[in-house]
Design a protein around this motif. Structure first.
Motif, PDB file in Angstrom:
ATOM      1  N   ILE A  38       0.842  -1.201   0.000  1.00  0.00           N
ATOM      2  CA  ILE A  38       0.000   0.000   0.000  1.00  0.00           C
ATOM      3  C   ILE A  38       0.871   1.242   0.000  1.00  0.00           C
ATOM      4  CG2 ILE A  38      -1.776   1.264   1.284  1.00  0.00           C
ATOM      5  CD1 ILE A  38      -2.741  -1.390   2.364  1.00  0.00           C
ATOM      6  N   LEU A  39       0.436   2.225  -0.776  1.00  0.00           N
ATOM      7  CA  LEU A  39       1.157   3.489  -0.894  1.00  0.00           C
ATOM      8  C   LEU A  39       0.908   4.361   0.337  1.00  0.00           C
ATOM      9  CD1 LEU A  39       2.878   5.149  -2.992  1.00  0.00           C
ATOM     10  CD2 LEU A  39       0.697   6.186  -3.709  1.00  0.00           C
ATOM     11  N   ASP A  40       1.898   5.121   0.679  1.00  0.00           N
ATOM     12  CA  ASP A  40       1.778   6.116   1.753  1.00  0.00           C
ATOM     13  C   ASP A  40       1.402   5.512   3.105  1.00  0.00           C
ATOM     14  OD1 ASP A  40       2.394   8.139  -0.050  1.00  0.00           O
ATOM     15  OD2 ASP A  40       0.285   8.459  -0.580  1.00  0.00           O
ATOM     16  N   ARG A  41       2.036   4.480   3.513  1.00  0.00           N
ATOM     17  CA  ARG A  41       1.840   3.926   4.860  1.00  0.00           C
ATOM     18  C   ARG A  41       3.155   3.370   5.380  1.00  0.00           C
ATOM     19  NH1 ARG A  41       1.223  -1.635   5.797  1.00  0.00           N
ATOM     20  NH2 ARG A  41      -0.072  -1.173   7.606  1.00  0.00           N
ATOM     21  N   TRP A  42       3.246   3.291   6.678  1.00  0.00           N
ATOM     22  CA  TRP A  42       4.431   2.717   7.314  1.00  0.00           C
ATOM     23  C   TRP A  42       4.321   1.194   7.357  1.00  0.00           C
ATOM     24  CZ3 TRP A  42       8.842   5.091   8.569  1.00  0.00           C
ATOM     25  CH2 TRP A  42       8.840   6.478   8.699  1.00  0.00           C
ATOM     26  N   TYR A  43       5.436   0.553   7.160  1.00  0.00           N
ATOM     27  CA  TYR A  43       5.532  -0.886   7.336  1.00  0.00           C
ATOM     28  C   TYR A  43       6.587  -1.166   8.395  1.00  0.00           C
ATOM     29  CZ  TYR A  43       2.753  -2.076   3.205  1.00  0.00           C
ATOM     30  OH  TYR A  43       1.736  -2.235   2.306  1.00  0.00           O
ATOM     31  N   LYS A  44       6.271  -2.117   9.247  1.00  0.00           N
ATOM     32  CA  LYS A  44       7.270  -2.586  10.218  1.00  0.00           C
ATOM     33  C   LYS A  44       7.795  -3.928   9.734  1.00  0.00           C
ATOM     34  CE  LYS A  44       8.018  -4.062  14.980  1.00  0.00           C
ATOM     35  NZ  LYS A  44       7.382  -4.484  16.254  1.00  0.00           N
ATOM     36  N   ILE A  45       9.098  -4.017   9.543  1.00  0.00           N
ATOM     37  CA  ILE A  45       9.719  -5.243   9.042  1.00  0.00           C
ATOM     38  C   ILE A  45      10.611  -5.826  10.136  1.00  0.00           C
ATOM     39  CG2 ILE A  45      11.151  -6.281   7.254  1.00  0.00           C
ATOM     40  CD1 ILE A  45       8.564  -5.073   6.228  1.00  0.00           C
ATOM     41  N   ASP A  46      10.367  -7.102  10.466  1.00  0.00           N
ATOM     42  CA  ASP A  46      11.212  -7.818  11.434  1.00  0.00           C
ATOM     43  C   ASP A  46      11.837  -9.009  10.739  1.00  0.00           C
ATOM     44  OD1 ASP A  46      10.874  -6.797  14.344  1.00  0.00           O
ATOM     45  OD2 ASP A  46       8.843  -6.743  13.502  1.00  0.00           O
ATOM     46  N   ILE A  47      13.141  -9.157  10.911  1.00  0.00           N
ATOM     47  CA  ILE A  47      13.839 -10.355  10.457  1.00  0.00           C
ATOM     48  C   ILE A  47      14.432 -11.012  11.700  1.00  0.00           C
ATOM     49  CG2 ILE A  47      15.677 -11.299   9.026  1.00  0.00           C
ATOM     50  CD1 ILE A  47      15.411  -8.846   7.242  1.00  0.00           C
ATOM     51  N   ARG A  48      13.900 -12.141  12.074  1.00  0.00           N
ATOM     52  CA  ARG A  48      14.385 -12.868  13.258  1.00  0.00           C
ATOM     53  C   ARG A  48      15.292 -14.000  12.776  1.00  0.00           C
ATOM     54  NH1 ARG A  48       9.072 -13.708  17.101  1.00  0.00           N
ATOM     55  NH2 ARG A  48       8.305 -11.542  17.046  1.00  0.00           N
ATOM     56  N   ILE A  49      16.495 -14.003  13.285  1.00  0.00           N
ATOM     57  CA  ILE A  49      17.498 -14.960  12.834  1.00  0.00           C
ATOM     58  C   ILE A  49      17.780 -15.965  13.945  1.00  0.00           C
ATOM     59  CG2 ILE A  49      19.859 -15.234  11.995  1.00  0.00           C
ATOM     60  CD1 ILE A  49      19.711 -12.350  11.002  1.00  0.00           C
ATOM     61  N   GLN A  50      17.780 -17.232  13.605  1.00  0.00           N
ATOM     62  CA  GLN A  50      18.186 -18.297  14.518  1.00  0.00           C
ATOM     63  C   GLN A  50      19.519 -18.840  14.001  1.00  0.00           C
ATOM     64  OE1 GLN A  50      14.547 -20.769  14.363  1.00  0.00           O
ATOM     65  NE2 GLN A  50      14.312 -20.320  16.544  1.00  0.00           N
ATOM     66  N   TRP A  51      20.617 -18.359  14.587  1.00  0.00           N
ATOM     67  CA  TRP A  51      21.944 -18.701  14.086  1.00  0.00           C
ATOM     68  C   TRP A  51      22.247 -20.187  14.236  1.00  0.00           C
ATOM     69  CZ3 TRP A  51      24.850 -15.760  11.122  1.00  0.00           C
ATOM     70  CH2 TRP A  51      24.597 -14.378  11.092  1.00  0.00           C
ATOM     71  N   ASP A  52      21.784 -20.788  15.338  1.00  0.00           N
ATOM     72  CA  ASP A  52      22.102 -22.195  15.531  1.00  0.00           C
ATOM     73  C   ASP A  52      21.415 -23.079  14.497  1.00  0.00           C
ATOM     74  OD1 ASP A  52      19.668 -21.534  16.570  1.00  0.00           O
ATOM     75  OD2 ASP A  52      19.770 -22.922  18.267  1.00  0.00           O
ATOM     76  N   MET A  53      20.256 -22.645  14.015  1.00  0.00           N
ATOM     77  CA  MET A  53      19.530 -23.423  13.016  1.00  0.00           C
ATOM     78  C   MET A  53      19.802 -22.934  11.593  1.00  0.00           C
ATOM     79  SD  MET A  53      17.860 -25.580  14.877  1.00  0.00           S
ATOM     80  CE  MET A  53      16.640 -26.222  13.724  1.00  0.00           C
TER      81      MET A  53
END
Length: 672
Positions: free
Chosen positions: A39-54
């Motif tokens: 969608i235009l003109d809106r905020w997005y929250k982006i999360d990248i969760r990393i599991q290093w052991d896996m």
């Protein structure tokens, strides 16, 4: 190369281990679409969760998981790059890189096979708590007891039948784990709370609600936020047990998720941490945890109130914990731990009725006691006997039915004057030596005399002559001084405590008498003597014939049986939702569907209301209409401590009314 990346354009993509050169044709081929209509003109929250052991990662957009368990290959990350390759305006804000303070919690994931959650195993009342004490879960019966008396038991079957119930385990739902089996945590209707017009209740409309496109080809969305077209979300709060390697502060807490369709869930955060819990009742040390949290919004205080079951690792507390927050996504501040209305509970839920009254519902188990006076066996009449066990009919009759003929010492005074009560006998007495010899009747010497004259003289003893096979005339008087007459005592049942007949003879207000009525055997006044009956002033007839009555419930109050059952209590909450008012209703019942939090109890379904009566959840013992008799210990005792201490002339009788006892007069109809 780039380890993990997210691309925003006409679509949203993600990928891993791709080249750093921003070449759209080659670049996008390495990525996977996760959103078709940004969608235009809106905020997005982006999360990248990393599991290093896996060596895996997940991507969340606006706190909703869009992809998970994606593989990547890297040893570390040495930077973050933001690239823009078109003439567009892009704003970036609040970038965070660091350890994951979400405790690796994941909101529910809905698949064709069902919905999975990160909620821990759900435990309820344990087997020991359900059944109480040392019960094995089965109804327990008394061992039968047989009471013996002098009556013959020939033909009777000992211990025929079943003993009375001792402990009734009147519980329908019971398993090896307790009231319900231990199951994996799931989403229950009663745990959901629908919120609108709040900071986090606004939701992004569904794809099909996007009705127009921008000139650049991006879709316009409906107004977002509180009060917008998509306002209103179901919030789910759940306990989450976690062992952190970073800090004990992260060892579990309450997580929150929200959804608009119960399919896609948005992570609202860890809204409460277990480390903030404390035992405010006993002051014991933790660690503590909570189960089945439920949140309500209190409009009066403009705060969100969370109730949950709080316990320790030993599961010995089962108390309630309360926390509050001004925001639905926390943080929640711990307020108190206690036992509402004095009840332990492991199963509770808070809700509002259709009158918008806040109510705490909870289950509890209680053993209800049923109380009866002890059964006192009634005397069984039996015949007076001699030492040989044979019935003594004369004594038996006299002790059963007073007869003055048996109570007149001077009944044969005429015969005594004439010595007819003494057997006729002739004795020859030597006048020099005093030697005596008995001469059989009809025997004479050579001179035709009975005695040898002159050295002997004849003495006649008694005038009593009885026909052959009979005894000479004797008095019918039954003497209390004769031990043979007082040997036998009634002993039919345990409650009987009898005294010798010689003592009962003196029990009446006639008192202790001279058996001969103070008249010498040769007293001429005997000719005018009229005996007076003593049946109204004595206890000579101490063994009157009487019926055998059933046992009487007149003994000490005792618990005859118990009944274990499950109850539900509904308590009205105070205006701030932090306590109960004391107004409650409680009733017996079990839910086949599971714990209370599994029910939709909002808006008054099932008529679950607290009422307005101030009362307790304690179930008092159930008493019968019978009660302990004042004289239950002494009713069938002919003496208390010493013989004749209940005589008519004793202080016990004169002052306290504890007077002579014959068992027939102590028998009463009913249980009194």
């Amino acid at each position: 190369s780039s380890v993990i990346g997210v691309y925003f354009g006409t679509q949203i993509f993600h990928g891993a281990n791709f080249g750093s050169a921003v070449d759209e044709k080659a670049f996008l081929k390495r990525m996977v679409t996760i959103e078709n209509y940004p969608i235009l003109d809106r905020w997005y929250k982006i999360d990248i969760r990393i599991q290093w052991d896996m060596q895996t990662y997940m991507v969340l957009i606006d706190d909703e998981i869009v992809t998970s368990k994606q593989s990547f290959h890297a040893d570390d990350v040495d930077g973050i790059r933001l690239s823009v390759y078109r003439s567009v305006d892009v704003w970036f804000d609040e970038m965070y890189v660091g350890f994951d303070n979400t405790m690796e919690f994941v909101c529910p994931v809905s698949l064709r096979t069902g919905t999975g959650t990160a909620a821990p195993e759900q435990r309820s009342w344990s087997f020991e708590e359900v059944h109480g004490g040392n019960s094995n879960g089965y109804t327990e019966y008394y061992q039968m007891t047989r009471h013996y008396n002098f009556l013959s038991t020939v033909g009777s079957i000992p211990f025929d039948g079943q003993g009375e119930i001792k402990d009734n385990q009147d519980i329908k739902l019971q398993y090896a784990d307790g009231d319900y089996p231990i199951t994996q945590g799931n989403i229950h209707a009663g745990a959901l709370v629908y919120l609108t017009d709040s900071l986090r209740s606004g939701k992004r409309p569904l794809d099909q609600s996007y009705t127009s496109a921008s000139p650049k080809g991006l879709w316009y969305g409906a107004k977002d936020g509180a009060g917008g077209a998509g306002d209103g979300r179901q919030f789910w709060y759940t306990e989450y047990n976690y062992k952190s390697s970073l800090s004990p502060v992260l060892n579990g807490g309450v997580a929150a998720c929200s959804s608009q369709d119960l399919i896609s869930w948005r992570f609202e955060g860890i809204v409460f941490h277990y480390t903030n819990l404390s035992d405010m009742v006993f002051g014991t040390d933790g660690p503590f945890y909570v189960e089945r949290p439920k949140v309500l919004f209190n409009a009066a205080t403009s705060s969100y109130v969370m109730w949950a079951v709080m316990d320790n690792n030993a599961r010995s507390l089962a108390m309630s914990a309360i926390a509050t927050s001004v925001y639905e996504d926390g943080p929640f501040l711990f307020r108190r731990s206690f036992y509402p209305d004095g009840n332990r509970t492991r199963d509770q839920v808070i809700y509002k009725t259709d009158q918008q009254t806040a109510v705490l519902g909870r289950t509890y188990y209680q053993t209800v006691e049923f109380i009866l006076p002890g059964a006192i066996m009634q005397p069984v009449w039996e015949s007076a006997k001699g030492r040989d066990g044979v019935i003594n009919f004369r004594s038996n009759y006299h002790r059963a039915v007073y007869d003055i003929g048996y109570d007149n010492y001077n009944d044969i005074y005429n015969q005594r004057w004439r010595t007819e009560d003494v057997e006729y006998k002739v004795m020859c007495v030597n006048q020099n030596t005093g030697e005596e010899r008995e001469v059989p009747s009809g025997q004479y010497n050579a001179d035709g005399f009975i005695c040898n004259d002159p050295e002997e003289r004849k003495v006649v003893i008694g005038q009593g002559v009885a026909p052959k096979g009979f005894k000479i005339l004797t008095s019918r008087f039954v003497s209390p001084n004769d031990s043979e007459n007082s040997w036998w005592r009634p002993t039919s049942v345990p409650g009987v405590e009898s005294q010798a007949w010689s003592s009962n003879y003196r029990d009446g207000y006639c008192g202790i008498r001279k058996l001969n009525d103070d008249l010498n055997i040769k007293d001429p006044n005997l000719a005018n003597f009229i005996p007076v009956a003593r049946n109204t002033c004595s206890n000579i007839a101490d063994n009157p014939v009487h019926e055998t009555m059933q046992d009487k419930l007149i003994g000490v109050l005792r618990i005859v049986n118990t009944r274990r059952a499950k109850f539900i209590a509904l308590s009205q909450l105070t205006e701030d939702y932090l306590d109960t008012t004391g107004a409650l209703s409680a009733f017996e019942g079990e839910l086949e569907s599971g714990n209370l939090i599994s029910m939709i109890v909002e808006m008054g379904q099932f008529s679950f209301t607290s009422g307005s009566t101030i009362q307790s959840t304690f179930r008092p013992p159930v008493r019968s209409e019978y009660d302990t008799a004042v004289d239950y210990k002494t009713r069938f005792r002919q003496y208390i401590l010493n013989v004749n201490d209940r005589a008519s002339y004793s202080l016990a009788c004169v002052i306290d009314g504890d007077c002579p006892v014959n068992f027939r007069d102590q028998l009463k109809k009913g249980h009194k």
